[in-house]
Design a protein around this motif. Structure first.
Motif, PDB file in Angstrom:
ATOM      1  N   HIS A 236      13.943  16.295  -8.024  1.00 23.78           N
ATOM      2  CA  HIS A 236      12.684  16.044  -7.136  1.00 23.78           C
ATOM      3  C   HIS A 236      12.210  14.659  -7.582  1.00 23.78           C
ATOM      4  CE1 HIS A 236      11.077  17.990 -10.656  1.00 23.78           C
ATOM      5  NE2 HIS A 236      10.309  17.089 -10.901  1.00 23.78           N
ATOM      6  N   TYR A 237      11.110  14.347  -6.758  1.00 21.51           N
ATOM      7  CA  TYR A 237      10.544  12.962  -6.921  1.00 21.51           C
ATOM      8  C   TYR A 237       9.316  13.045  -7.688  1.00 21.51           C
ATOM      9  CZ  TYR A 237      14.152  10.880  -3.931  1.00 21.51           C
ATOM     10  OH  TYR A 237      15.427  10.818  -3.461  1.00 21.51           O
ATOM     11  N   LEU A 238       8.907  12.228  -8.456  1.00 19.98           N
ATOM     12  CA  LEU A 238       7.327  12.064  -9.077  1.00 19.98           C
ATOM     13  C   LEU A 238       6.659  10.974  -8.379  1.00 19.98           C
ATOM     14  CD1 LEU A 238       8.475  11.914 -13.014  1.00 19.98           C
ATOM     15  CD2 LEU A 238       7.695  13.855 -11.376  1.00 19.98           C
TER      16      LEU A 238
ATOM     17  N   PHE B 275     -10.486   5.833 -10.935  1.00 18.46           N
ATOM     18  CA  PHE B 275      -9.696   6.969 -10.251  1.00 18.46           C
ATOM     19  C   PHE B 275      -9.032   7.294 -11.546  1.00 18.46           C
ATOM     20  CE2 PHE B 275     -11.041   4.442  -6.558  1.00 18.46           C
ATOM     21  CZ  PHE B 275     -10.993   5.225  -5.509  1.00 18.46           C
ATOM     22  N   GLU B 276      -8.743   8.607 -11.267  1.00 18.77           N
ATOM     23  CA  GLU B 276      -7.891   9.264 -12.566  1.00 18.77           C
ATOM     24  C   GLU B 276      -6.494   9.393 -11.650  1.00 18.77           C
ATOM     25  OE1 GLU B 276      -7.272  13.200 -15.350  1.00 18.77           O
ATOM     26  OE2 GLU B 276      -9.108  13.068 -14.008  1.00 18.77           O
ATOM     27  N   ALA B 277      -5.424   9.067 -12.332  1.00 19.97           N
ATOM     28  CA  ALA B 277      -4.214   9.110 -11.909  1.00 19.97           C
ATOM     29  C   ALA B 277      -3.663  10.439 -12.278  1.00 19.97           C
ATOM     30  CB  ALA B 277      -3.224   7.850 -12.547  1.00 19.97           C
ATOM     31  N   LEU B 278      -3.042  11.146 -11.519  1.00 23.73           N
ATOM     32  CA  LEU B 278      -2.517  12.509 -11.544  1.00 23.73           C
ATOM     33  C   LEU B 278      -1.080  12.489 -10.989  1.00 23.73           C
ATOM     34  CD1 LEU B 278      -5.579  14.489 -10.602  1.00 23.73           C
ATOM     35  CD2 LEU B 278      -5.140  14.059 -12.657  1.00 23.73           C
ATOM     36  N   LEU B 279      -0.387  13.096 -11.885  1.00 26.35           N
ATOM     37  CA  LEU B 279       0.994  13.237 -11.453  1.00 26.35           C
ATOM     38  C   LEU B 279       1.400  14.543 -10.686  1.00 26.35           C
ATOM     39  CD1 LEU B 279       3.711  11.825 -12.199  1.00 26.35           C
ATOM     40  CD2 LEU B 279       4.187  13.650 -13.903  1.00 26.35           C
ATOM     41  N   ARG B 280       2.214  14.269  -9.661  1.00 22.56           N
ATOM     42  CA  ARG B 280       2.602  15.313  -8.670  1.00 22.56           C
ATOM     43  C   ARG B 280       4.013  15.266  -8.312  1.00 22.56           C
ATOM     44  NH1 ARG B 280      -1.471  16.685  -9.973  1.00 22.56           N
ATOM     45  NH2 ARG B 280      -3.519  17.209  -8.737  1.00 22.56           N
ATOM     46  N   GLY B 281       4.779  16.291  -7.971  1.00 19.79           N
ATOM     47  CA  GLY B 281       6.118  16.565  -7.833  1.00 19.79           C
ATOM     48  C   GLY B 281       6.576  16.765  -6.292  1.00 19.79           C
ATOM     49  N   GLU B 282       7.359  16.063  -5.690  1.00 19.76           N
ATOM     50  CA  GLU B 282       7.808  16.242  -4.339  1.00 19.76           C
ATOM     51  C   GLU B 282       9.156  16.464  -4.052  1.00 19.76           C
ATOM     52  OE1 GLU B 282       6.392  12.966  -2.096  1.00 19.76           O
ATOM     53  OE2 GLU B 282       4.149  13.535  -2.214  1.00 19.76           O
ATOM     54  N   ARG B 283       9.727  17.335  -3.271  1.00 22.06           N
ATOM     55  CA  ARG B 283      10.924  17.386  -2.781  1.00 22.06           C
ATOM     56  C   ARG B 283      11.425  16.583  -1.926  1.00 22.06           C
ATOM     57  NH1 ARG B 283       9.176  22.605  -3.790  1.00 22.06           N
ATOM     58  NH2 ARG B 283      10.162  23.754  -5.544  1.00 22.06           N
ATOM     59  N   ASP B 284      12.791  16.468  -1.446  1.00 27.18           N
ATOM     60  CA  ASP B 284      13.118  15.452  -0.456  1.00 27.18           C
ATOM     61  C   ASP B 284      12.476  15.833   0.939  1.00 27.18           C
ATOM     62  OD1 ASP B 284      14.714  14.002  -2.210  1.00 27.18           O
ATOM     63  OD2 ASP B 284      16.532  15.545  -1.592  1.00 27.18           O
TER      64      ASP B 284
ATOM     65  N   ARG C 116       0.790  -1.276   0.060  1.00 26.39           N
ATOM     66  CA  ARG C 116      -0.005   0.044   0.123  1.00 26.39           C
ATOM     67  C   ARG C 116       0.990   1.367  -0.002  1.00 26.39           C
ATOM     68  NH1 ARG C 116      -4.704  -1.437  -1.977  1.00 26.39           N
ATOM     69  NH2 ARG C 116      -5.512  -3.485  -1.028  1.00 26.39           N
ATOM     70  N   GLU C 117       2.263   0.873   0.110  1.00 28.78           N
ATOM     71  CA  GLU C 117       3.001   2.323   0.330  1.00 28.78           C
ATOM     72  C   GLU C 117       3.126   2.691  -1.103  1.00 28.78           C
ATOM     73  OE1 GLU C 117       6.541   1.429   2.175  1.00 28.78           O
ATOM     74  OE2 GLU C 117       5.482   0.957   4.277  1.00 28.78           O
ATOM     75  N   PRO C 118       2.875   3.825  -1.529  1.00 26.95           N
ATOM     76  CA  PRO C 118       3.236   4.553  -3.040  1.00 26.95           C
ATOM     77  C   PRO C 118       4.777   4.448  -3.349  1.00 26.95           C
ATOM     78  CG  PRO C 118       2.538   6.400  -1.503  1.00 26.95           C
ATOM     79  CD  PRO C 118       2.231   5.157  -0.629  1.00 26.95           C
ATOM     80  N   LEU C 119       5.246   4.310  -4.478  1.00 31.43           N
ATOM     81  CA  LEU C 119       6.325   4.440  -5.243  1.00 31.43           C
ATOM     82  C   LEU C 119       6.582   5.780  -5.488  1.00 31.43           C
ATOM     83  CD1 LEU C 119       6.251   1.144  -7.161  1.00 31.43           C
ATOM     84  CD2 LEU C 119       7.599   1.391  -5.028  1.00 31.43           C
ATOM     85  N   ARG C 120       7.770   6.083  -5.582  1.00 29.05           N
ATOM     86  CA  ARG C 120       8.231   7.332  -6.129  1.00 29.05           C
ATOM     87  C   ARG C 120       9.257   7.360  -7.075  1.00 29.05           C
ATOM     88  NH1 ARG C 120       9.535  12.025  -1.602  1.00 29.05           N
ATOM     89  NH2 ARG C 120      11.170  10.606  -1.487  1.00 29.05           N
ATOM     90  N   GLN C 121       9.371   8.230  -8.116  1.00 32.89           N
ATOM     91  CA  GLN C 121      10.285   8.249  -9.226  1.00 32.89           C
ATOM     92  C   GLN C 121      11.030   9.221  -9.117  1.00 32.89           C
ATOM     93  OE1 GLN C 121      10.941   5.763 -11.257  1.00 32.89           O
ATOM     94  NE2 GLN C 121      12.435   6.978 -12.805  1.00 32.89           N
ATOM     95  N   PRO C 122      12.673   9.058  -9.149  1.00 33.58           N
ATOM     96  CA  PRO C 122      13.554  10.325  -9.193  1.00 33.58           C
ATOM     97  C   PRO C 122      13.342  10.852 -10.505  1.00 33.58           C
ATOM     98  CG  PRO C 122      14.620   8.484  -8.386  1.00 33.58           C
ATOM     99  CD  PRO C 122      13.263   7.833  -8.814  1.00 33.58           C
ATOM    100  N   TRP C 123      13.385  12.372 -10.425  1.00 38.59           N
ATOM    101  CA  TRP C 123      13.288  13.183 -11.592  1.00 38.59           C
ATOM    102  C   TRP C 123      13.797  14.394 -11.574  1.00 38.59           C
ATOM    103  CZ3 TRP C 123      12.123  11.573 -16.569  1.00 38.59           C
ATOM    104  CH2 TRP C 123      11.694  12.536 -17.414  1.00 38.59           C
ATOM    105  N   ASP C 124      14.880  14.770 -12.297  1.00 37.92           N
ATOM    106  CA  ASP C 124      15.599  15.998 -12.072  1.00 37.92           C
ATOM    107  C   ASP C 124      15.908  16.155 -10.602  1.00 37.92           C
ATOM    108  OD1 ASP C 124      15.665  16.706 -14.738  1.00 37.92           O
ATOM    109  OD2 ASP C 124      13.623  17.860 -14.449  1.00 37.92           O
TER     110      ASP C 124
END
Length: 846
Positions: free
Chosen positions: A453-455, A473-482, A443-451
């Motif tokens: 930050h993380y996606l 459910f519509e999947a929407l992309l978000r960006g997060e910093r460390d 159930r823990e979401p995955l994150r993808q490194p990008w530039d």
């Protein structure tokens, strides 16, 4: 930079041949210059013409013609001229020197048969050998000074040979004088520079002067000798000067023609051929460590500029862009107008420095004003790879330029990542233990490194209004910093030179599918946004289906939302949709009603679902201010497509969606995007409440509608009875015509044609003249209208139509009709009511 007067006259003549030119200022400038004998013009003299009276082409013509004479004052002009002269003169000089060797050997042979003491033959032949060696060295001279040095050595050796051969003869002047005269005159045209001519001539006579002074001849013979030497020197000077002047003018003409052949006449930059030749020469340098980058520039929407404002304005924009390129680049940069509105640059430096430079150019060009706003340009950048051809480099820059244009223009895009950068763009790789993970770990979401930050994925629920439950459910992309802070969408999705939209799009698909397999229920859809450029990519349907199955999602559970964006024609999208359907994917068109969306696009792609743009739920018809959503949903249902409405933010909008028979709804009222799934029960109760409110409101609305129409039904029934009893038309309808909403009263025969003239009512005065050509209903036929057909089917009963747009008045109207018998046969009596007032209730259902 000054322009010679002759060129000024040529400029003036050619300018007068151009349209829309005020010639007086230019004529005045030239006349003032001629009167002051300042036979030159400066570019500043033409500034008064730059006021819209001279076309951009005319200004460029002046600049071009002035630039063609620039070489006369260039610091490197003489060097280029002398090097070019060297190429021309070396063969001629070698032939002339070889001929002189033959003449010298003839001189030696002739002297050998004449009596008198003479030096040894070996010395005289040694001079001939030296002359032959110098003649052979001439074609190998690399510089003008080397050529001059060989020439001076040649004439000195020749003078030494003459001195040896005339020694011991009875009349040495008779033997030496022809050589003294002809050598100087014959060599005069062959000297490359006046300095070489002067030095060589002085050296030749200085070396022969001792011979002449030691000759014992009469005074008259000496005078004749010096006379011929003077004549030969003057003649040689004239020959050299004329020949030098001819060579110089020939070089000027040749240089001008070469420059014009290599120059774009409109902008003054290199043309495509010269750019290609110069770039290939630059890239062929042996320095393998040097980096080069190509920049492709294309002016945005240039065709519309020419079409709307004329080619003279377009030419002026091209000229201004060229001036910026000239100002921003250095002499080491290779700049060219490739053709049309496209420019190209080749400069030293790697990809990142070239991208930064291209961004500087983009900002500078955006400062140019065009008649309808600001000029913009798109840029593509590529770095040279060792061993590739220049055209391959240019093709990669062109491909990057196309991506910049397809992703919105006015931006810089770099070439696609090379093989060593491909790892950065690989789809998300799941941990090996993920397939065996269960419970909380899955159930823990995955994150993808990008530039930097993380996606990550957020999911927003979609509900079936009729079923009152979550269906997807519509999947929407978000960006997060460390540190967990969220990156604004404007930054996350901002165009980046080194990654294209499709790169980010594909990585997001892998991320969303992996997270969807972890967090969303197994019995709902996953809505996945996809760009057209990714949608039509060769082989991507197979790749996406394979990845979905690898994370445990069946393609039948995935709905691909085709985004509103550039990239891919409708035909390409339609063909690609068939490939995705073969794998089981469902297809949806997102944001219908905005951008390029239209019905033709829907009918060709044939999506399973259509997502309506959020603004459509708030759109109303003009005049009556009634929502257009019900009609639009009905149209899409008739076309065989399910409807999703986005942007449901209030209870009223939810009720409207229910009333409009929308299949699925999405919006902040029903659930915000989040990394976790929220329980659906509160939303289900909210939807159920909307149905209850709608049911109650429908009954109330129906009661209001019937109450408003009741007086008109009664009045129409009385008017119909009076007319069927023989009362004249106007008298029978007079009471009804006084009602507030009455536009007109009319009678139709059995075929639906109007009988007599209609009777205008109180509301007819509000009708405008814009629909005057169709305002007169005479000979019109109305049997196709529901209000006629329904009245015929229920004779004697007043029938009310649904609101419609009246062809006669151009306003929303309602017709009340009743079929009655008359002496002429059965007819339909009716009244048209103005239903455009805000206070009037509309029927609850059509």
């Amino acid at each position: 930079m000054a322009v010679p007067y002759a060129d000024c006259c040529a400029i003036f003549y050619r300018i007068t041949m151009l349209p829309r030119v005020d010639r007086a200022p230019l004529r005045g400038v030239i006349e003032r210059r001629r009167a002051s004998q300042a036979y030159s013009l400066n570019p500043g003299d033409f500034l008064p013409l730059n006021s819209g009276r001279v076309t951009g082409t005319g200004l460029i013509l002046i600049d071009m013609l002035s630039s063609t004479t620039r070489q006369t004052t260039d610091a490197g002009f003489l060097r280029r001229f002398h090097l070019r002269s060297l190429e021309h003169q070396r063969p001629l000089s070698a032939i002339t020197m070889a001929f002189a060797v033959v003449a010298y050997l003839s001189f030696v042979a002739t002297r050998s048969v004449v009596g008198g003491p003479m030096p040894g033959l070996q010395y005289r032949l040694a001079c001939g050998l030296c002359l032959a060696l110098l003649a052979m060295a001439m074609p190998r001279a690399k510089t003008p000074w080397a050529c001059g040095a060989i020439g001076v050595a040649y004439v000195l050796t020749l003078q030494a040979g003459i001195a040896l051969n005339v020694s011991g003869v009875a009349s040495p002047l008779l033997w030496a004088l022809p050589a003294m005269v002809m050598v100087v005159m014959g060599a005069a045209p062959l000297w490359l520079t006046p300095t070489q001519f002067l030095f060589g001539t002085v050296a030749f006579y200085a070396a022969g002067l001792p011979v002449l002074l030691n000759v014992h001849e009469t005074r008259g013979a000496h005078l004749v000798c010096w006379m011929w030497i003077g004549i030969s020197v003057l003649s040689a000077a004239v020959l050299h000067g004329c020949f030098y002047w001819l060579r110089r003018n020939h070089f000027l003409l040749e240089d001008r023609l070469v420059q014009l052949a290599a120059t774009d006449p409109l902008t003054g930059l290199q043309n495509r051929r010269a750019f290609k030749e110069g770039a290939e020469t630059l890239l062929s340098t042996p320095d393998g460590s040097a980096k080069f980058s190509a920049i492709f520039v294309d002016i945005d929407y240039f065709k519309s500029l020419n079409d709307r404002f004329g080619h003279s304005v377009g030419d002026q924009m091209l000229h201004e862009v060229a001036q910026i390129l000239k100002a921003q680049t250095s002499a080491d940069d290779n700049v060219s107008r490739i053709g049309g509105e496209e420019f190209a640059l080749l400069r030293r430096g790697g990809l990142r420095s070239a991208v930064g430079f291209a961004e500087t150019l983009r900002v500078a060009i955006s400062g140019i004003a065009r008649p309808d706003g600001a000029l913009t340009a798109s840029f593509g950048v590529a770095e040279y790879r060792a061993g590739e051809s220049f055209m391959s480099l240019l093709d990669r820059a062109d491909e990057a330029l196309l991506r910049a244009k397809h992703s919105g223009r006015n931006r810089v895009c770099a070439e696609r990542a090379a093989a060593d950068d491909a790892a950065r763009l690989k789809p998300l790789q799941l941990p090996d233990s993920d397939a065996h993970a269960s419970g909380a770990s899955r159930r823990e979401p995955l994150r993808q490194p990008w530039d930097d930050h993380y996606l990550t994925s957020h999911f927003q629920p979609l509900y079936s209004l009729s079923h009152q439950k979550q269906v997807g459910f519509e999947a929407l992309l978000r960006g997060e910093r460390d540190d967990g802070s969220v990156i604004a969408p404007a930054i996350l999705f901002a165009p980046k030179p080194f990654t294209s939209e499709s790169d980010l799009d594909r990585v997001s698909h892998a991320l969303h599918l992996a997270n969807a397999a972890r967090v969303i229920p197994d019995d709902v859809w996953v809505f996945l946004n996809i760009l057209p450029v990714s949608f039509v990519a060769e082989g991507y349907a197979d790749q996406l289906a394979g990845f979905a199955r690898s994370v445990g999602l069946s393609p039948e559970r995935v709905v691909l939302e085709l985004l509103e964006s550039h990239g891919g024609s409708v035909d390409d999208l339609s063909r690609a949709a068939a490939q995705y359907r073969e794998h089981g994917f469902l297809i949806a068109v997102d944001d219908f009603g905005a951008g390029h969306s239209n019905l033709d696009r829907l009918f060709q792609i044939r999506p399973d679902l259509v997502k309506l743009d959020g603004e459509l739920i708030r759109a109303t018809s003009p005049g009556a201010q009634q929502p257009i959503l019900p009609k639009l949903v009905s149209l899409l249902h008739q076309a065989g497509m399910l409807v999703v409405v986005e942007g449901v933010e209030t209870t009223d909008e939810l009720i409207l969606a229910v009333e409009s028979n929308v299949d699925f709804a999405q919006g902040y009222l029903l659930g915000r995007p989040a990394a976790t799934i929220t329980p659906p029960e509160p939303v289900n109760r909210r939807i159920d409440h909307a149905f209850d409110v709608l049911a109650e409101g429908r009954a109330h609305q129906h009661a209001r509608f019937e109450l408003e129409l009741h007086p008109y039904r009664l009045a129409l029934d009385l008017a119909a009875q009076a007319y069927s009893g023989g009362v004249p038309l106007e008298e029978a309808f007079a009471p009804l015509a006084t009602f507030e909403l009455c536009i007109s009263c009319f009678i139709l025969d059995e075929s639906g044609r109007q009988i007599g003239l209609e009777v205008n009512g109180m509301a007819s005065a509000k009708a405008g003249d814009s629909l005057q050509p169709v305002a007169n209903p005479r000979d019109a036929r109305w049997d196709h209208r529901p209000y006629f057909r329904n009245a015929v089917l229920r004779p004697g009963v007043p029938v009310t139509s649904s609101p419609y747009l009246s062809l006669a008045s151009g306003r929303p109207c309602i017709a009340v009709t009743i079929a009655v018998p008359t002496e002429q046969g059965r007819c339909v009596v009716g009244v048209e009511l103005d239903w455009s007032l805000d206070r009037l209730p509309w029927p609850a259902a059509d």
